[in-house]
Design a protein around this motif. Structure first.
Motif, PDB file in Angstrom:
ATOM      1  N   UNK A   1       0.840  -1.192   0.000  1.00 24.73           N
ATOM      2  CA  UNK A   1       0.000   0.000   0.000  1.00 24.73           C
ATOM      3  C   UNK A   1       0.876   1.243   0.000  1.00 24.73           C
ATOM      4  N   UNK A   2       0.274   2.347  -0.402  1.00 21.04           N
ATOM      5  CA  UNK A   2       0.965   3.625  -0.479  1.00 21.04           C
ATOM      6  C   UNK A   2       0.635   4.465   0.747  1.00 21.04           C
ATOM      7  N   UNK A   3       1.661   5.081   1.352  1.00 15.90           N
ATOM      8  CA  UNK A   3       1.437   5.939   2.510  1.00 15.90           C
ATOM      9  C   UNK A   3       0.731   7.223   2.085  1.00 15.90           C
ATOM     10  N   UNK A   4      -0.239   7.632   2.880  1.00 13.41           N
ATOM     11  CA  UNK A   4      -0.898   8.910   2.640  1.00 13.41           C
ATOM     12  C   UNK A   4      -0.012  10.036   3.178  1.00 13.41           C
ATOM     13  N   UNK A   5      -0.234  11.255   2.705  1.00 14.13           N
ATOM     14  CA  UNK A   5       0.502  12.451   3.140  1.00 14.13           C
ATOM     15  C   UNK A   5       2.020  12.297   2.980  1.00 14.13           C
ATOM     16  N   UNK A   6       2.497  12.030   1.765  1.00 11.12           N
ATOM     17  CA  UNK A   6       3.946  11.897   1.563  1.00 11.12           C
ATOM     18  C   UNK A   6       4.638  13.253   1.560  1.00 11.12           C
ATOM     19  N   UNK A   7       5.975  13.288   1.609  1.00 16.58           N
ATOM     20  CA  UNK A   7       6.713  14.551   1.504  1.00 16.58           C
ATOM     21  C   UNK A   7       6.449  15.236   0.164  1.00 16.58           C
ATOM     22  N   UNK A   8       6.767  16.526   0.104  1.00 10.38           N
ATOM     23  CA  UNK A   8       6.526  17.305  -1.114  1.00 10.38           C
ATOM     24  C   UNK A   8       7.767  17.413  -1.998  1.00 10.38           C
ATOM     25  N   UNK A   9       8.899  16.901  -1.538  1.00  5.02           N
ATOM     26  CA  UNK A   9      10.122  16.927  -2.328  1.00  5.02           C
ATOM     27  C   UNK A   9      10.835  15.584  -2.163  1.00  5.02           C
ATOM     28  N   UNK A  10      11.918  15.411  -2.871  1.00  8.81           N
ATOM     29  CA  UNK A  10      12.611  14.126  -2.932  1.00  8.81           C
ATOM     30  C   UNK A  10      12.912  13.552  -1.550  1.00  8.81           C
ATOM     31  N   UNK A  11      12.807  12.225  -1.440  1.00 14.19           N
ATOM     32  CA  UNK A  11      13.065  11.511  -0.185  1.00 14.19           C
ATOM     33  C   UNK A  11      14.518  11.066  -0.159  1.00 14.19           C
ATOM     34  N   UNK A  12      15.198  11.341   0.948  1.00 12.83           N
ATOM     35  CA  UNK A  12      16.611  10.990   1.075  1.00 12.83           C
ATOM     36  C   UNK A  12      16.843   9.736   1.912  1.00 12.83           C
ATOM     37  N   UNK A  13      15.929   9.432   2.842  1.00 13.54           N
ATOM     38  CA  UNK A  13      16.145   8.267   3.712  1.00 13.54           C
ATOM     39  C   UNK A  13      14.826   7.809   4.321  1.00 13.54           C
ATOM     40  N   UNK A  14      14.707   6.505   4.567  1.00 15.83           N
ATOM     41  CA  UNK A  14      13.582   5.934   5.314  1.00 15.83           C
ATOM     42  C   UNK A  14      14.136   4.899   6.284  1.00 15.83           C
ATOM     43  N   UNK A  15      13.619   4.891   7.518  1.00 13.87           N
ATOM     44  CA  UNK A  15      14.092   3.947   8.544  1.00 13.87           C
ATOM     45  C   UNK A  15      12.923   3.506   9.424  1.00 13.87           C
ATOM     46  N   UNK A  16      12.823   2.194   9.665  1.00 16.76           N
ATOM     47  CA  UNK A  16      11.855   1.667  10.611  1.00 16.76           C
ATOM     48  C   UNK A  16      12.392   1.774  12.037  1.00 16.76           C
TER      49      UNK A  16
END
Length: 357
Positions: free
Chosen positions: A6-21
């Motif tokens: 599924x796709x997360x709602x309310x994503x950032x408005x510019x490029x994503x640099x990192x994601x961490x759980x």
């Protein structure tokens, strides 16, 4: 039947640099060039944006501490920050003299390591906050860092790579600093120290390193380049072990003339249970690999834009994928709706290696 992705709602408005759980939950940190860090709860389909933390400049990396309450961020404001996720309070731990590309947290040694384009590593003592950070000068600009329980791997420009023993690094750092009288609200100046790497290596890849990720069993690491290749290497310096290292081509797509278009491999992440790893490329694909058997396990459907980051959850049951324009198509600017984060539920055997039982 549950939707596997599924796709997360309310994503950032510019490029994503990192994601961490988070270490032991399904909270997800997302760092973005829009000068914000986002905290999501991904335990339910669609996810939920819990909070946004504004920064002064684009954020290049973020990671959790020992729990869901503490996080650390860094980016183009040159600062390394501790972020209280509940209160939103931010504390500057140290300041570099250029952008800070990467952060890693060691729970075993209670240190936070930041790698900056000023060609320095800063080591922060999290269990002794009154001690100022220390800094190690690198021979080249660092592009990516990763760690295991005992090792820190630093991939740099000029195809240089340093491997540090974490215990020696933490010990040398703590013995070289003393409690500071500086107010907690003031960034502390890092004390320069000299620490010899456990190993110095030259990258097996011919072109610039884009990402490095360590194996969860503390045996070695994988690295990727801008030229559609991944290398797998082992820490053991014995000739027998070093003979096992190899590199392979990936994330290449044939154009209309049948000629391979080579894309950068932007992201790597190891599965915490099975020891397989995921790669994400500028071609918009995510693939799972068995590094020991030297085989691709599977490749997922193509995403709408370049894959900028990938991350497995702590229990290995979920895979998060961030996509952002990578400018591989020659177009500049970030159009609406092209920056997204997907969370995929992994089947029991989906990330297992071919030879695993």
């Amino acid at each position: 039947m549950a939707t596997p992705q599924y796709e997360l709602s309310d994503p950032p408005s510019d490029a994503i640099s990192a994601i961490k759980f988070a270490p032991a939950s399904l909270q997800l940190l997302v760092a973005s060039w829009d000068k914000n860090v986002y905290l999501y709860d991904t335990s339910e389909s669609g996810g939920k944006l819990l909070r946004t933390y504004q920064h002064r400049a684009p954020v290049l990396d973020a990671c959790f501490g020992d729990n869901d309450e503490d996080a650390y961020t860094a980016g183009l404001d040159w600062d390394v920050r501790r972020l209280n996720l509940s209160s939103g309070d931010q504390t500057v731990l140290s300041s570099h003299t250029a952008g800070v590309k990467s952060l890693v947290h060691s729970s075993q040694h209670q240190i936070l390591v930041s790698a900056s384009w000023d060609s320095n590593l800063n080591i922060h003592h999290l269990s002794s906050p009154s001690y100022p950070p220390t800094s190690i000068t690198l021979p080249s600009k660092p592009f990516s860092i990763s760690l295991t329980a005992t090792k820190l791997v630093v991939a740099m420009a000029s195809r240089a790579l340093h491997i540090y023993d974490l215990a020696s690094l933490a010990s040398a750092s703590s013995s070289s600093s003393s409690p500071s009288q500086t107010a907690d609200s003031q960034p502390r100046t890092a004390t320069p120290i000299s620490v010899e790497p456990w190993q110095r290596r030259e990258s097996s890849l011919k072109f610039m390193t884009r990402a490095v990720a360590c194996m969860p069993n503390d045996a070695g690491y994988a690295s990727s380049s801008i030229e559609g290749r991944v290398a797998v290497e082992w820490f053991d310096p014995s000739p027998e072990s070093q003979a096992r290292k190899y590199a392979f081509k990936c994330h290449r797509q044939a154009n209309e003339e049948g000629v391979d278009v080579v894309y950068p491999v932007n992201a790597l992440a190891f599965h915490p249970v099975h020891g397989t790893f995921a790669s994400g490329g500028g071609d918009g694909f995510v693939a799972l690999w068995d590094g020991v058997a030297k085989r691709r396990i599977r490749q997922y459907q193509r995403y709408a834009s370049s894959v900028s980051a990938v991350a497995f959850s702590g229990d290995g049951k979920f895979l998060a994928v961030a996509i952002s324009p990578g400018f591989e198509d020659g177009r500049e600017g970030v159009g609406e709706g092209v920056v997204k984060v997907f969370v995929r539920t992994l089947g029991e055997n989906e990330a297992k290696g071919k030879g695993m039982k």
